[in-house]
Each structure stands twice: as structure tokens, then as C-alpha cells.
Design an enzyme around this catalytic site. Structure first.
Site, PDB file in Angstrom:
ATOM      1  CB  SER A  82      -0.930  -0.236   1.224  1.00 22.55           C
ATOM      2  OG  SER A  82      -1.707   1.229   1.463  1.00 22.55           O
TER       3      SER A  82
ATOM      4  CE1 TYR B 299      -4.532  -2.434   4.287  1.00 23.01           C
ATOM      5  CE2 TYR B 299      -3.674  -0.441   4.173  1.00 23.01           C
ATOM      6  CZ  TYR B 299      -4.111  -1.789   3.607  1.00 23.01           C
ATOM      7  OH  TYR B 299      -4.197  -1.788   2.228  1.00 23.01           O
TER       8      TYR B 299
END
Length: 284
Positions: free
Chosen positions: A176, A189
Site C-alpha cells: 500500500s 494496517y
């Protein structure tokens, strides 16, 4: 791509959330005719039922691959993706189960080989995400759930697949933009995505002499079930407007990065990361 569709406020109470409930529907459709880039290949794609995983599955099918999809429990989305893959003239195997379990990962690999006889491409993509509203009081259960889903599953799947990957095979892991820039509302996350990035680079070094390439894709704000499943409605509205391109990306715009790295187009890429993120500048 023209004007981006307006994203209204919405939310869902599950993670992973359901693609069929999203408004507007994410755009997974490949933009170009296939040219056989994955002809004769078998791809095992985790989280292939929806979002980036669905777009990648359909694109890979168009390019000639047979597809095995591992997913948690989103059966309606998975069945729709199977139909899309079969409409491309390919075959699809659906494998339901929690990939945070090593046993389930081994079973997914075993079923793929039983059905198709080989594995040539492993896409580690399935993950979960929640907003860390109060990190100091975030439960151990929630932390471990994300770590199991986003880190351990990638390692278990790779362990299970490795004995069956031959020279020329490819592994592509989803990371990400948050692994590079951080995110104060997605601490857990972002940490797991940093782990998947380090895992990709380390495995690339380990497997280079075996002719197996390992790379990563680091999406920015993409309109997938992650968004209504993890964010309050006011954050979902007009999601993605903060990036330089002033819109959220669509899953099909990320799938092309996976295809490049999985096919012979990316034959001189290993240990690298592609950044479909709408113009956010981050360290590579």
C-alpha cells in the site's frame, strides 16, 4: 478516463465488505483485447472475489490464465467473479476459507494443483483494514486479526506454493501507499503493509537464483470494498479527492500493474514495487 463517478456516503458492517452493495460499482473491466500474455499459466489469486482481486482475475483470464480464487466468505461476489472469468473463455476454481490459517493456505494450494495441475503465478492480495480510532486502546484481537490476514497469510501461502513453483514463476504481493508514507488513522494496517513490502523484497533476494520473481504493487486510494467496509460514511463520500489526480482509482487501473509483473513483460523486475496511486510521490 473522463470524469470520475461521484461516490456518495455509504458504509457496510463487514470486513471484507461486499462489492455488490457498493454505489457506484467498482470498475473491474479490462480495457484491451488479450494477447496471450499468460497463455497456459495457472494463477492463484487471494482475495480474487472482489476489488483489485476481481479485476486482476478477469484480466488474467483474458490473457489466457486459468484462475483459482481464495477468499474468506464473500460467496456472492466470488460467484459473480467466476462468471466473469468464464465469460472470458477461461476456467475458475473458488476456494473459501480463512487464509490466516496455515492449514487453509496449504489446502488452497493443494486444491489448485489438483484442479489445474500446476501453479505459475501467486498473487497475495487478500487483506483486511480498519480505522484505528484509538490506537492506545486497540484490542489485541483486532491487531492479531489484521496481522494474520495481511502478513501471516502471505507467508503461509508462499510457503505452500513454493515447492510447486518452477523457474519463470512469479509472485506478486499487494502492499500500500501507506507502507511508504504512513497513515495516522490506519496504523495497524499500514504496519502490515510495510511487512508485505519487506517480505516481497526479502523473498525476491532469496528466489532470484531459482528464476522466480517476487514483486509488489502499492495502490493508493482505490474504490474497492475496503472503503465502505472500514470507513464511516463521511470519509467515504468523494473518496480519493485528495490525490493529485483528484479521484479514486478503479480496480482495473491496478490490475494492469499485476499483469505486468506476473507476465514476461516484467522479466527484469524482481524486488520492485509499482505505484498506481493517482500521483502521490513516495519513496520507491
Amino acid at each position: 478516463m473522463g470524469d470520475a463517478p461521484k461516490i456518495p456516503p455509504q458504509s457496510q458492517d463487514s470486513m471484507p465488505a461486499d462489492e455488490y452493495k457498493m454505489e457506484p460499482a467498482p470498475d473491474y473491466t479490462p480495457r484491451h483485447p488479450g494477447s496471450g500474455k499468460l497463455k497456459g499459466k495457472v494463477a492463484l489469486i487471494t482475495g480474487g472475489d472482489s476489488g483489485i482481486g476481481r479485476a486482476t482475475s478477469v484480466l488474467f483470464a483474458r490473457e489466457g490464465a486459468k484462475i483459482a480464487i481464495a477468499y474468506l466468505e464473500e460467496s456472492r461476489d466470488a460467484e459473480e467473479t467466476r462468471k466473469l472469468i468464464e465469460a472470458e473463455g477461461s476456467e475458475c476454481l473458488l476456494i473459501e476459507g480463512d487464509l490466516g490459517s496455515k492449514e487453509n493456505c496449504e489446502a488452497a494450494v493443494g486444491r489448485t494443483r489438483e484442479q489445474f495441475g500446476q501453479i505459475d503465478v501467486l498473487i497475495n492480495n487478500a487483506a483486511q483494514q480498519w480505522i484505528d480510532e484509538d490506537f492506545a486502546n486497540l484490542s489485541e484481537e483486532m491487531m492479531r486479526r489484521m496481522i494474520d490476514s495481511n502478513v501471516m497469510a502471505y507467508m503461509f501461502m508462499t510457503q505452500a506454493a513454493l515447492p510447486h513453483l518452477k523457474e519463470g514463476a512469479a509472485i506478486v504481493n499487494t502492499t500500500s501507499v501507506n507502507a511508504f508514507k504512513g497513515n495516522n488513522s490506519l496504523i495497524t494496517y499500514s504496519t502490515t503493509r510495510g511487512a508485505s513490502l519487506a517480505f516481497s523484497r526479502s523473498m525476491a533476494s532469496l528466489l532470484a537464483d531459482k528464476g522466480i520473481r517476487v514483486n509488489a504493487v502499492a495502490p493508493g486510494p482505490i474504490w474497492t470494498p475496503f472503503i465502505p467496509g472500514s470507513m464511516p460514511p463521511e470519509m467515504v463520500e468523494d473518496f480519493g479527492k485528495a490525490v493529485p489526480m483528484n479521484r479514486a482509482g478503479q480496480p482495473w487501473e491496478v490490475a494492469t500493474a499485476f499483469l505486468f509483473l506476473a507476465s514476461s513483460d516484467g522479466s527484469y523486475f524482481t524486488g520492485q514495487t509499482l505505484h498506481p496511486n493517482g500521483g502521490m510521490i513516495v519513496g520507491a
